[in-house]
Design a protein around this motif. Structure first.
Motif, short mmCIF file in Angstrom:
data_model
loop_
_atom_site.label_atom_id
_atom_site.label_comp_id
_atom_site.label_asym_id
_atom_site.label_seq_id
_atom_site.Cartn_x
_atom_site.Cartn_y
_atom_site.Cartn_z
N GLU A 1 -14.45 3.01 -1.96
CA GLU A 1 -14.78 4.15 -2.84
C GLU A 1 -13.59 4.51 -3.74
N TRP A 2 -12.40 4.54 -3.15
CA TRP A 2 -11.21 4.97 -3.88
C TRP A 2 -10.81 3.99 -4.99
N VAL A 3 -11.19 2.73 -4.81
CA VAL A 3 -10.85 1.75 -5.85
C VAL A 3 -11.45 2.18 -7.19
N GLY A 4 -12.66 2.75 -7.14
CA GLY A 4 -13.28 3.23 -8.36
C GLY A 4 -12.78 4.61 -8.76
N LYS A 5 -12.39 5.38 -7.78
CA LYS A 5 -12.09 6.79 -8.01
C LYS A 5 -10.65 7.06 -8.46
N TYR A 6 -9.73 6.32 -7.88
CA TYR A 6 -8.31 6.61 -8.17
C TYR A 6 -7.60 5.42 -8.81
N ARG A 7 -7.03 5.67 -9.94
CA ARG A 7 -6.28 4.64 -10.64
C ARG A 7 -5.11 4.14 -9.79
N SER A 8 -4.42 5.07 -9.16
CA SER A 8 -3.23 4.71 -8.38
C SER A 8 -3.59 3.84 -7.17
N TRP A 9 -4.76 4.12 -6.58
CA TRP A 9 -5.20 3.34 -5.43
C TRP A 9 -5.55 1.91 -5.86
N ARG A 10 -6.25 1.83 -6.99
CA ARG A 10 -6.61 0.52 -7.54
C ARG A 10 -5.34 -0.30 -7.81
N ALA A 11 -4.36 0.37 -8.44
CA ALA A 11 -3.10 -0.29 -8.74
C ALA A 11 -2.39 -0.74 -7.46
N PHE A 12 -2.47 0.11 -6.44
CA PHE A 12 -1.83 -0.20 -5.16
C PHE A 12 -2.45 -1.44 -4.52
N VAL A 13 -3.77 -1.51 -4.56
CA VAL A 13 -4.47 -2.66 -3.98
C VAL A 13 -4.10 -3.94 -4.73
N PHE A 14 -4.12 -3.87 -6.06
CA PHE A 14 -3.76 -5.05 -6.85
C PHE A 14 -2.31 -5.44 -6.63
N GLU A 15 -1.46 -4.45 -6.61
CA GLU A 15 -0.03 -4.69 -6.41
C GLU A 15 0.22 -5.33 -5.04
N SER A 16 -0.54 -4.89 -4.05
CA SER A 16 -0.40 -5.48 -2.71
C SER A 16 -0.74 -6.96 -2.73
N TYR A 17 -1.87 -7.27 -3.38
CA TYR A 17 -2.25 -8.67 -3.50
C TYR A 17 -1.15 -9.47 -4.19
N ASN A 18 -0.69 -8.90 -5.28
CA ASN A 18 0.32 -9.60 -6.07
C ASN A 18 1.60 -9.84 -5.29
N SER A 19 2.09 -8.82 -4.60
CA SER A 19 3.37 -9.00 -3.90
C SER A 19 3.22 -9.92 -2.69
N ARG A 20 2.06 -9.88 -2.02
CA ARG A 20 1.85 -10.80 -0.88
C ARG A 20 1.72 -12.22 -1.39
N PHE A 21 1.08 -12.37 -2.53
CA PHE A 21 0.97 -13.70 -3.12
C PHE A 21 2.35 -14.26 -3.41
N ASN A 22 3.21 -13.41 -3.95
CA ASN A 22 4.58 -13.85 -4.22
C ASN A 22 5.35 -14.16 -2.94
N GLU A 23 5.09 -13.37 -1.90
CA GLU A 23 5.73 -13.64 -0.61
C GLU A 23 5.29 -15.02 -0.10
N LEU A 24 4.01 -15.31 -0.29
CA LEU A 24 3.49 -16.60 0.15
C LEU A 24 4.14 -17.73 -0.62
N LEU A 25 4.29 -17.53 -1.93
CA LEU A 25 4.94 -18.55 -2.75
C LEU A 25 6.35 -18.83 -2.26
N SER A 26 7.09 -17.77 -1.97
CA SER A 26 8.46 -18.00 -1.52
C SER A 26 8.48 -18.61 -0.12
N ALA A 27 7.45 -18.28 0.69
CA ALA A 27 7.35 -18.92 2.00
C ALA A 27 7.12 -20.42 1.85
N ILE A 28 6.30 -20.77 0.88
CA ILE A 28 6.04 -22.20 0.63
C ILE A 28 7.30 -22.88 0.10
#
Length: 211
Positions: free
Chosen positions: A114-141
DNA sequence: TCATTAACACGGG
DNA sequence: CCCGTGTTAATGA
């Protein structure tokens, strides 16, 4: 400290006051202890964790029972795996183990969506989480593919020191070997070499970083 | 060449 | 005695 203050302390910088307010109502706090398995393979996840204190290590397991540390989660982080699991109703591909004692705030899947649609900051947080974990995975590789074990070991020691806020690392050579998916002989030899270089001091059951 | 496996000795708790 | 550690020799990728 009450729940709202705790949330503000960790997320006040990125979430608006309204969202913090909602979080305070919807979230369920749960403490965990060092070594506790928080999420395991093939497990369905029903709520999304926000890490308030402590650190969690995210592990991948190999077909022939080898383990590998992917990355650590720290205060203010969430687990990208759970985002995918919650939304897609998929099983977990990773194992999450508490590196030390800590606290998580569990967000119900419904609210999270619900919050993904409701709050800009929450949406940004979710995307940012994906992005930073993806980068963590890249450095792990990168670590596995391009770095030698001596550098991986140094990186590991520094990261472990950081997430535990301590210059001494309470781990055996065998445990380190498991997390790096190596053998104790190699770890012992490399650690000994680092000690001779004056970078660390070896004791039984713990390692002191000097750098 | 370098990692892994097995084996052994040493020492502290 | 058990466990963690340090080392070596044989084997393999």
């Amino acid at each position: 400290m009450d729940l709202k203050e705790l949330l503000t302390e960790t997320f006040g910088g990125i979430f608006e006051a309204e969202l913090i307010e909602e979080l305070a109502h919807e979230v369920r706090l749960q403490s965990f202890q060092e070594g506790e398995v928080l999420i395991d393979f093939d497990q369905y996840i029903k709520s999304m964790p926000l890490l308030m204190a402590g650190a969690i290590k995210i592990m991948r397991e190999d077909f022939d029972s080898g383990e590998l540390l992917l990355y650590f989660l720290e205060k203010g982080d969430t687990c990208a795996m759970t985002l995918a699991c919650c939304m897609g109703d998929k099983k977990s591909e990773i194992r999450a183990i508490a590196e030390n004692d800590g606290l998580v705030a569990m967000v119900p899947v419904m609210k999270m969506e619900e919050w993904v649609g409701k709050y800009r900051s929450w949406r940004a947080f979710v995307f940012e989480s994906y992005n930073s974990r993806f980068n963590e995975l890249l450095s792990a590789i990168d670590n596995i593919a391009f770095k030698h074990m001596d550098q991986r070991l140094i990186d590991y020691l520094e990261e472990t020191s950081k997430v535990n806020n301590s210059q001494t690392i309470q781990k055996t050579h065998q445990e380190i070997a498991n997390e790096l998916n190596s053998s104790r002989v190699v770890i012992s030899r490399l650690l000994k070499a680092l000690e001779n270089e004056g970078k660390i001091i070896l004791n039984r059951n713990n390692i002191e970083l000097l750098s």
